[in-house]
Design a protein around this motif. Structure first.
Motif, PDB file in Angstrom:
ATOM      1  N   VAL A  13      -5.724  28.901 -19.537  1.00 24.21           N
ATOM      2  CA  VAL A  13      -5.606  27.874 -20.572  1.00 24.21           C
ATOM      3  C   VAL A  13      -4.901  28.456 -21.794  1.00 24.21           C
ATOM      4  CG1 VAL A  13      -7.651  26.564 -19.853  1.00 24.21           C
ATOM      5  CG2 VAL A  13      -7.893  28.393 -21.539  1.00 24.21           C
ATOM      6  N   LYS A  14      -4.234  27.575 -22.530  1.00 23.47           N
ATOM      7  CA  LYS A  14      -3.617  27.956 -23.795  1.00 23.47           C
ATOM      8  C   LYS A  14      -4.389  27.247 -24.900  1.00 23.47           C
ATOM      9  CE  LYS A  14       0.756  27.880 -26.306  1.00 23.47           C
ATOM     10  NZ  LYS A  14       2.158  27.437 -26.273  1.00 23.47           N
ATOM     11  N   ASP A  22      -2.389  29.340 -29.765  1.00 21.82           N
ATOM     12  CA  ASP A  22      -1.288  29.939 -28.991  1.00 21.82           C
ATOM     13  C   ASP A  22      -1.697  31.160 -28.166  1.00 21.82           C
ATOM     14  OD1 ASP A  22       0.525  27.990 -29.693  1.00 21.82           O
ATOM     15  OD2 ASP A  22       1.319  29.126 -31.390  1.00 21.82           O
ATOM     16  N   LYS A  23      -2.983  31.475 -28.119  1.00 22.57           N
ATOM     17  CA  LYS A  23      -3.448  32.564 -27.258  1.00 22.57           C
ATOM     18  C   LYS A  23      -3.813  31.997 -25.888  1.00 22.57           C
ATOM     19  CE  LYS A  23      -4.302  36.148 -30.308  1.00 22.57           C
ATOM     20  NZ  LYS A  23      -3.512  35.741 -31.416  1.00 22.57           N
ATOM     21  N   TYR A  24      -3.768  32.842 -24.887  1.00 18.83           N
ATOM     22  CA  TYR A  24      -4.130  32.435 -23.530  1.00 18.83           C
ATOM     23  C   TYR A  24      -5.474  33.037 -23.157  1.00 18.83           C
ATOM     24  CZ  TYR A  24       0.534  30.582 -22.844  1.00 18.83           C
ATOM     25  OH  TYR A  24       1.677  29.828 -22.954  1.00 18.83           O
ATOM     26  N   ALA A  25      -6.218  32.319 -22.317  1.00 14.39           N
ATOM     27  CA  ALA A  25      -7.521  32.789 -21.855  1.00 14.39           C
ATOM     28  C   ALA A  25      -7.767  32.216 -20.464  1.00 14.39           C
ATOM     29  CB  ALA A  25      -8.618  32.372 -22.825  1.00 14.39           C
ATOM     30  N   VAL A  26      -8.909  32.592 -19.899  1.00 19.50           N
ATOM     31  CA  VAL A  26      -9.283  32.135 -18.561  1.00 19.50           C
ATOM     32  C   VAL A  26     -10.621  31.409 -18.656  1.00 19.50           C
ATOM     33  CG1 VAL A  26      -9.787  32.860 -16.185  1.00 19.50           C
ATOM     34  CG2 VAL A  26      -8.136  34.152 -17.551  1.00 19.50           C
ATOM     35  N   VAL A  27     -10.731  30.272 -17.957  1.00 17.71           N
ATOM     36  CA  VAL A  27     -12.002  29.542 -17.903  1.00 17.71           C
ATOM     37  C   VAL A  27     -12.961  30.337 -17.023  1.00 17.71           C
ATOM     38  CG1 VAL A  27     -13.147  27.414 -17.145  1.00 17.71           C
ATOM     39  CG2 VAL A  27     -10.868  27.300 -18.202  1.00 17.71           C
ATOM     40  N   ILE A  28     -14.093  30.771 -17.602  1.00 21.24           N
ATOM     41  CA  ILE A  28     -15.068  31.517 -16.813  1.00 21.24           C
ATOM     42  C   ILE A  28     -16.320  30.696 -16.528  1.00 21.24           C
ATOM     43  CG2 ILE A  28     -14.222  33.786 -17.504  1.00 21.24           C
ATOM     44  CD1 ILE A  28     -16.660  33.925 -19.423  1.00 21.24           C
ATOM     45  N   HIS A  56      -9.132  20.965 -27.126  1.00 16.98           N
ATOM     46  CA  HIS A  56      -8.460  22.005 -27.906  1.00 16.98           C
ATOM     47  C   HIS A  56      -7.732  23.010 -27.022  1.00 16.98           C
ATOM     48  CE1 HIS A  56     -11.498  21.224 -31.407  1.00 16.98           C
ATOM     49  NE2 HIS A  56     -10.769  20.175 -31.106  1.00 16.98           N
ATOM     50  N   LEU A  57      -7.652  22.698 -25.741  1.00 14.70           N
ATOM     51  CA  LEU A  57      -7.004  23.589 -24.785  1.00 14.70           C
ATOM     52  C   LEU A  57      -5.900  22.862 -24.037  1.00 14.70           C
ATOM     53  CD1 LEU A  57     -10.199  25.141 -23.171  1.00 14.70           C
ATOM     54  CD2 LEU A  57      -8.737  26.197 -24.892  1.00 14.70           C
ATOM     55  N   GLU A  58      -4.875  23.608 -23.694  1.00 12.50           N
ATOM     56  CA  GLU A  58      -3.818  23.083 -22.819  1.00 12.50           C
ATOM     57  C   GLU A  58      -4.008  23.760 -21.466  1.00 12.50           C
ATOM     58  OE1 GLU A  58       0.613  24.286 -23.063  1.00 12.50           O
ATOM     59  OE2 GLU A  58       0.341  22.600 -24.449  1.00 12.50           O
ATOM     60  N   LEU A  59      -4.417  22.971 -20.475  1.00 11.57           N
ATOM     61  CA  LEU A  59      -4.674  23.532 -19.148  1.00 11.57           C
ATOM     62  C   LEU A  59      -3.354  23.884 -18.479  1.00 11.57           C
ATOM     63  CD1 LEU A  59      -7.392  21.004 -17.913  1.00 11.57           C
ATOM     64  CD2 LEU A  59      -7.732  23.187 -19.063  1.00 11.57           C
ATOM     65  N   GLN A  60      -3.263  25.095 -17.959  1.00 10.06           N
ATOM     66  CA  GLN A  60      -2.071  25.532 -17.245  1.00 10.06           C
ATOM     67  C   GLN A  60      -2.277  25.286 -15.753  1.00 10.06           C
ATOM     68  OE1 GLN A  60       0.492  26.688 -19.417  1.00 10.06           O
ATOM     69  NE2 GLN A  60      -1.070  25.957 -20.833  1.00 10.06           N
ATOM     70  N   ASP A  61      -1.193  25.286 -14.995  1.00  5.85           N
ATOM     71  CA  ASP A  61      -1.286  25.018 -13.566  1.00  5.85           C
ATOM     72  C   ASP A  61      -1.849  26.195 -12.775  1.00  5.85           C
ATOM     73  OD1 ASP A  61      -0.279  22.484 -13.889  1.00  5.85           O
ATOM     74  OD2 ASP A  61       1.794  23.122 -13.625  1.00  5.85           O
ATOM     75  N   ASP A  62      -1.877  27.360 -13.386  1.00  8.24           N
ATOM     76  CA  ASP A  62      -2.254  28.578 -12.667  1.00  8.24           C
ATOM     77  C   ASP A  62      -3.768  28.779 -12.640  1.00  8.24           C
ATOM     78  OD1 ASP A  62      -1.018  30.943 -11.378  1.00  8.24           O
ATOM     79  OD2 ASP A  62      -2.213  32.007 -12.867  1.00  8.24           O
ATOM     80  N   ILE A  63      -4.302  29.080 -11.463  1.00 10.51           N
ATOM     81  CA  ILE A  63      -5.702  29.444 -11.310  1.00 10.51           C
ATOM     82  C   ILE A  63      -5.749  30.825 -10.676  1.00 10.51           C
ATOM     83  CG2 ILE A  63      -7.854  28.916 -10.099  1.00 10.51           C
ATOM     84  CD1 ILE A  63      -7.178  25.974 -10.446  1.00 10.51           C
TER      85      ILE A  63
END
Length: 102
Positions: A13-14, A22-28, A56-63
């Protein structure tokens, strides 16, 4: 709510609102239909994730399959694995940019 707006474990997610914009993280973890727990393995470690409103997050296509497998097997994931997943994702979307200015 359509399928693409539902966050999933291991999803990149962004952050689009808040201090970490503008930081990226991972949904845990998915707390409920509005909130998720995110971590990046760097500033936000697995043991102290950030609870974030999905608006408040932009979900990216990558898992990240590594993160999903690790969470399913042990209910934990290493901070190194989180950092690796994010950096690999960023390399794939920005192959020509020097991300860290090293």
């Amino acid at each position: 709510m359509d399928e693409s707006s539902i966050p999933r474990l291991g999803q990149i997610v962004k952050v689009i609102r808040g201090r970490d914009i503008d930081k990226y993280a991972v949904v845990i973890d998915v707390v409920d239909e509005r909130y998720v727990l995110i971590a990046d393995g760097d500033k936000r470690k697995f043991d102290s994730p950030k609870k974030k409103n999905i608006l408040h997050l932009e979900l990216q296509d990558d898992i990240s399959k590594e993160v999903v497998n690790s969470l399913n097997e042990t209910s934990r994931v290493t901070n190194g694995k989180l950092r690796f997943s994010i950096s690999r994702y960023l390399e794939n979307i920005q192959p020509d940019e020097d991300l860290k200015g090293e």
